[in-house]
Design an enzyme around this catalytic site. Sequence first.
Site, PDB file in Angstrom:
ATOM      1  N   HIS A  20       8.638  -2.215   5.227  1.00 39.62           N
ATOM      2  CA  HIS A  20       8.983  -0.934   5.084  1.00 39.62           C
ATOM      3  C   HIS A  20       9.696  -0.941   3.553  1.00 39.62           C
ATOM      4  O   HIS A  20       9.677   0.173   2.918  1.00 39.62           O
ATOM      5  CB  HIS A  20       9.910  -0.218   6.198  1.00 39.62           C
ATOM      6  CG  HIS A  20       9.087  -0.203   7.233  1.00 39.62           C
ATOM      7  ND1 HIS A  20       8.634   0.974   7.777  1.00 39.62           N
ATOM      8  CD2 HIS A  20       8.554  -1.202   7.950  1.00 39.62           C
ATOM      9  CE1 HIS A  20       7.896   0.845   8.933  1.00 39.62           C
ATOM     10  NE2 HIS A  20       7.831  -0.486   9.199  1.00 39.62           N
ATOM     11  N   ASP A 117      10.687   7.286   6.282  1.00 35.80           N
ATOM     12  CA  ASP A 117       9.668   6.505   6.674  1.00 35.80           C
ATOM     13  C   ASP A 117       9.412   6.455   8.153  1.00 35.80           C
ATOM     14  O   ASP A 117      10.455   6.888   8.796  1.00 35.80           O
ATOM     15  CB  ASP A 117       9.789   5.114   5.925  1.00 35.80           C
ATOM     16  CG  ASP A 117      10.326   4.018   6.785  1.00 35.80           C
ATOM     17  OD1 ASP A 117      10.613   4.125   8.130  1.00 35.80           O
ATOM     18  OD2 ASP A 117      10.609   2.983   6.174  1.00 35.80           O
ATOM     19  N   TRP A 373      -0.081  -4.151   5.784  1.00 36.74           N
ATOM     20  CA  TRP A 373      -0.559  -3.236   5.135  1.00 36.74           C
ATOM     21  C   TRP A 373      -0.374  -3.696   3.420  1.00 36.74           C
ATOM     22  O   TRP A 373      -1.088  -3.288   2.587  1.00 36.74           O
ATOM     23  CB  TRP A 373      -0.357  -2.051   5.311  1.00 36.74           C
ATOM     24  CG  TRP A 373      -1.286  -0.792   4.742  1.00 36.74           C
ATOM     25  CD1 TRP A 373      -0.955  -0.037   3.827  1.00 36.74           C
ATOM     26  CD2 TRP A 373      -2.477  -0.957   4.997  1.00 36.74           C
ATOM     27  NE1 TRP A 373      -2.031   0.695   3.456  1.00 36.74           N
ATOM     28  CE2 TRP A 373      -3.120   0.106   4.166  1.00 36.74           C
ATOM     29  CE3 TRP A 373      -3.768  -1.647   5.637  1.00 36.74           C
ATOM     30  CZ2 TRP A 373      -4.638   0.422   3.638  1.00 36.74           C
ATOM     31  CZ3 TRP A 373      -5.147  -1.281   5.282  1.00 36.74           C
ATOM     32  CH2 TRP A 373      -5.367  -0.279   4.448  1.00 36.74           C
ATOM     33  N   ASN A 374       1.019  -3.939   3.316  1.00 33.25           N
ATOM     34  CA  ASN A 374       1.422  -4.298   1.957  1.00 33.25           C
ATOM     35  C   ASN A 374       0.718  -5.587   1.477  1.00 33.25           C
ATOM     36  O   ASN A 374       0.076  -5.487   0.358  1.00 33.25           O
ATOM     37  CB  ASN A 374       2.749  -4.873   1.878  1.00 33.25           C
ATOM     38  CG  ASN A 374       3.844  -3.600   2.225  1.00 33.25           C
ATOM     39  OD1 ASN A 374       3.944  -2.481   1.385  1.00 33.25           O
ATOM     40  ND2 ASN A 374       4.582  -3.571   3.110  1.00 33.25           N
ATOM     41  N   GLU A 378      -1.967  -5.613  -1.555  1.00 34.05           N
ATOM     42  CA  GLU A 378      -1.959  -6.632  -2.808  1.00 34.05           C
ATOM     43  C   GLU A 378      -3.250  -7.449  -3.074  1.00 34.05           C
ATOM     44  O   GLU A 378      -3.807  -7.697  -4.148  1.00 34.05           O
ATOM     45  CB  GLU A 378      -0.717  -7.641  -2.608  1.00 34.05           C
ATOM     46  CG  GLU A 378       0.631  -6.835  -2.617  1.00 34.05           C
ATOM     47  CD  GLU A 378       1.628  -7.660  -1.765  1.00 34.05           C
ATOM     48  OE1 GLU A 378       1.619  -8.746  -1.525  1.00 34.05           O
ATOM     49  OE2 GLU A 378       2.761  -6.856  -1.739  1.00 34.05           O
ATOM     50  N   GLU A 394       0.464  -3.293  13.745  1.00 34.40           N
ATOM     51  CA  GLU A 394      -0.917  -2.729  13.676  1.00 34.40           C
ATOM     52  C   GLU A 394      -2.148  -3.419  12.978  1.00 34.40           C
ATOM     53  O   GLU A 394      -3.067  -3.086  12.730  1.00 34.40           O
ATOM     54  CB  GLU A 394      -0.647  -1.190  13.229  1.00 34.40           C
ATOM     55  CG  GLU A 394      -0.907  -1.284  11.645  1.00 34.40           C
ATOM     56  CD  GLU A 394       0.115  -2.090  10.898  1.00 34.40           C
ATOM     57  OE1 GLU A 394       0.735  -2.894  11.489  1.00 34.40           O
ATOM     58  OE2 GLU A 394       0.113  -1.840   9.575  1.00 34.40           O
ATOM     59  N   GLN A 395      -1.880  -4.872  13.178  1.00 30.80           N
ATOM     60  CA  GLN A 395      -2.526  -5.508  12.311  1.00 30.80           C
ATOM     61  C   GLN A 395      -4.029  -5.619  12.625  1.00 30.80           C
ATOM     62  O   GLN A 395      -4.733  -5.954  11.793  1.00 30.80           O
ATOM     63  CB  GLN A 395      -1.791  -7.011  12.092  1.00 30.80           C
ATOM     64  CG  GLN A 395      -0.565  -6.721  11.199  1.00 30.80           C
ATOM     65  CD  GLN A 395       0.413  -7.961  11.600  1.00 30.80           C
ATOM     66  OE1 GLN A 395       0.188  -9.096  12.336  1.00 30.80           O
ATOM     67  NE2 GLN A 395       1.816  -7.794  11.204  1.00 30.80           N
TER      68      GLN A 395
HETATM   69  O1  UPG Z   1       5.772 -15.764   1.466  1.00 23.49           O
HETATM   70  C1  UPG Z   1       5.856 -14.415   1.266  1.00 23.49           C
HETATM   71  C2  UPG Z   1       5.468 -13.391   2.255  1.00 23.49           C
HETATM   72  C3  UPG Z   1       5.383 -11.967   2.127  1.00 23.49           C
HETATM   73  N1  UPG Z   1       5.675 -11.592   0.872  1.00 23.49           N
HETATM   74  C4  UPG Z   1       5.837 -10.195   0.548  1.00 23.49           C
HETATM   75  O2  UPG Z   1       6.138  -9.514   1.723  1.00 23.49           O
HETATM   76  C5  UPG Z   1       5.581  -8.334   1.962  1.00 23.49           C
HETATM   77  C6  UPG Z   1       5.081  -8.409   3.434  1.00 23.49           C
HETATM   78  O3  UPG Z   1       4.543  -7.209   3.634  1.00 23.49           O
HETATM   79  P1  UPG Z   1       3.427  -6.888   4.826  1.00 23.49           P
HETATM   80  O4  UPG Z   1       1.895  -7.479   4.338  1.00 23.49           O
HETATM   81  O5  UPG Z   1       2.893  -5.566   5.027  1.00 23.49           O
HETATM   82  O6  UPG Z   1       3.818  -7.725   5.962  1.00 23.49           O
HETATM   83  P2  UPG Z   1       4.987  -7.509   7.286  1.00 23.49           P
HETATM   84  O7  UPG Z   1       6.105  -7.767   6.441  1.00 23.49           O
HETATM   85  O8  UPG Z   1       4.577  -8.137   8.192  1.00 23.49           O
HETATM   86  O9  UPG Z   1       4.866  -5.848   7.444  1.00 23.49           O
HETATM   87  C7  UPG Z   1       5.069  -5.088   8.413  1.00 23.49           C
HETATM   88  O10 UPG Z   1       5.102  -3.614   7.948  1.00 23.49           O
HETATM   89  C8  UPG Z   1       3.747  -3.320   7.451  1.00 23.49           C
HETATM   90  C9  UPG Z   1       3.888  -1.803   6.812  1.00 23.49           C
HETATM   91  O11 UPG Z   1       4.416  -1.023   7.591  1.00 23.49           O
HETATM   92  C10 UPG Z   1       2.842  -3.555   8.615  1.00 23.49           C
HETATM   93  O12 UPG Z   1       1.487  -2.990   8.214  1.00 23.49           O
HETATM   94  C11 UPG Z   1       3.043  -4.818   9.301  1.00 23.49           C
HETATM   95  O13 UPG Z   1       1.850  -4.973  10.294  1.00 23.49           O
HETATM   96  C12 UPG Z   1       4.365  -5.281   9.609  1.00 23.49           C
HETATM   97  O14 UPG Z   1       4.441  -6.402  10.122  1.00 23.49           O
HETATM   98  C13 UPG Z   1       4.408  -8.347   0.861  1.00 23.49           C
HETATM   99  O15 UPG Z   1       4.831  -7.466  -0.025  1.00 23.49           O
HETATM  100  C14 UPG Z   1       4.424  -9.722   0.308  1.00 23.49           C
HETATM  101  O16 UPG Z   1       4.001  -9.593  -0.931  1.00 23.49           O
HETATM  102  C15 UPG Z   1       6.249 -12.576  -0.124  1.00 23.49           C
HETATM  103  O17 UPG Z   1       6.458 -11.987  -1.214  1.00 23.49           O
HETATM  104  N2  UPG Z   1       6.098 -13.733   0.021  1.00 23.49           N
END
Ligand code: UPG
Length: 481
Positions: A20, A117, A373-374, A378, A394-395
């Site tokens: 978030h 959010d 989703w992030n 990416e 929601e994956q």
């Molecule tokens: O080793 C790592 C792992 C992650 N990231 C960053 O961390 C973020 C991770 O975001 P996301 O891929 O969305 O995963 P989550 O952190 O698991 O996100 C939560 O929030 C998202 C947005 O609401 C949802 O889609 C997911 O299901 C929920 O788990 C991204 O920007 C990645 O680039 C890093 O930089 N390095």
Amino acid sequence: MEITNSKPHLVFLSSPGLGHLIPVLELGNRLVTLCNFEVTIFTVLSNTSQTETQLLQSAMTAKICEIIQPPPVDISSLIQPEAAIVTQISVMMREIRPAFRSALSALNFGPAAIIIDLSGTESLEIPKELGIPKYVYMPNNAWFLALTIYLPFLDQVVEGEFVDQKENLEIPGCRPVRPEDVVDPMLDRSNQQYFEYVRVGNEIPKADGILVNTWEALEPTTLAALRDENLLYKTIKIPVFPIGPVRRAVGKVQVGSKCELLNWLDNQPKESVVYVSFGSGGTLSFEQMQEIAYGLEMSHQRFIWVVRRPTIETGDSSFFTTGNVGDDDISRYLPDGFLTRTKNIGRVIPGWGPQVQIIGHPSTGAFFSHCGWNSILESLTNGVPIIGWPLYAEQRLNATLLAEEVGVAVKPKILPSNGVVKREEIVMMIRKIMADEEEGDKIRKRVKEVKENSERALNEGGSSCNALSSFAGECKKGWKR
Ligand SMILES: O=c1ccn([C@@H]2O[C@H](COP(=O)(O)OP(=O)(O)O[C@H]3O[C@H](CO)[C@@H](O)[C@H](O)[C@H]3O)[C@@H](O)[C@H]2O)c(=O)[nH]1
């Protein structure tokens, strides 16, 4: 940071968790740099993730947005220790409301709008009381938004558990949701997280509009349904602004500061490396880690794997502690001799990796991802196809959208959240994305098209650029200096 009264001002309320915080910071930056707003972000942190704290520190140093960090709330007496993440976040966001209300009342300027959010929708009542326009920011896709706003209706008509339904769940004008793909809060209708999620579905339409992190060409049908008075617009009756992809871009790496990992990537052939990572909270069982390790080895493809300590109980237990487990000796979780046998083709990183740099690197050819989703954004915006490995939240929905609607991913037959996926299937998926000349080739071409249409959406005159301008226009219209 000096706050002036010459520009309209937006205030964000962001909820805990990197999934978030990252899209809120990115959208805040975009509204400052592209739309000439001043932005203040009221951030609620988990206070247990070092990565979250570091990210916020660098946002404060960059000084693009003003950051307000309220004192942490103690929710330990309000929830059971084993409460689901959604419940924990919901309770934190509920408890933070008095601090948010005081912070808003104490501002020495009148905000043009408040953007809250997804997990903070209970706070929509505060700008309402103060007479300030209010918007919800959905940092995910439109299909998840559609399911969320339609859930209060499903709640009335569906009997029994959603996962036990024989038929798919119909959402007006949208792709139906398979019972096995429902989001985690819908798995058990007697759990508190279910009630919290239904509440969010009921609260979203109380906003004046919804910003959603997708774009027209990615989800045309769902977005049309959200605008159609005979379909989902009937439920929300507020405008939806598809402004995505809002995601972190690859920054310039300073000369001399490049890490060994990126130097290694520089020396690999184009699109030859599989990047394996499960977001900020994803962890695997010990058995599943062995299967992935053997799968990677047997696929004979190059790889980078962000490895975390395995969990036995849940897939999301490191959600609030990411980045804190990096010092573990990860070799003890991997098969004997794995690191030695793969040292010429693979790199294993403990805990946390420079994801945007890895995905944005020309040597990366696939992303083995939990489908947060992030991470998806990416990947898509760098034209990298996905091996979908949905774990929680929601994956499962995201992985189905990518594999079956957008055509940029493969996913295993049994869901990783339901059982152990064996090495043979892992090899098959990796080879399909990396080397298959028919289906693989189609997926690789399709993801390049998606990359291009995401760029067009953001460029001047593109759909997301226009949506952001019309949102900005609405906010500026009502703003009094
Ligand atoms: O080793 C790592 C792992 C992650 N990231 C960053 O961390 C973020 C991770 O975001 P996301 O891929 O969305 O995963 P989550 O952190 O698991 O996100 C939560 O929030 C998202 C947005 O609401 C949802 O889609 C997911 O299901 C929920 O788990 C991204 O920007 C990645 O680039 C890093 O930089 N390095």
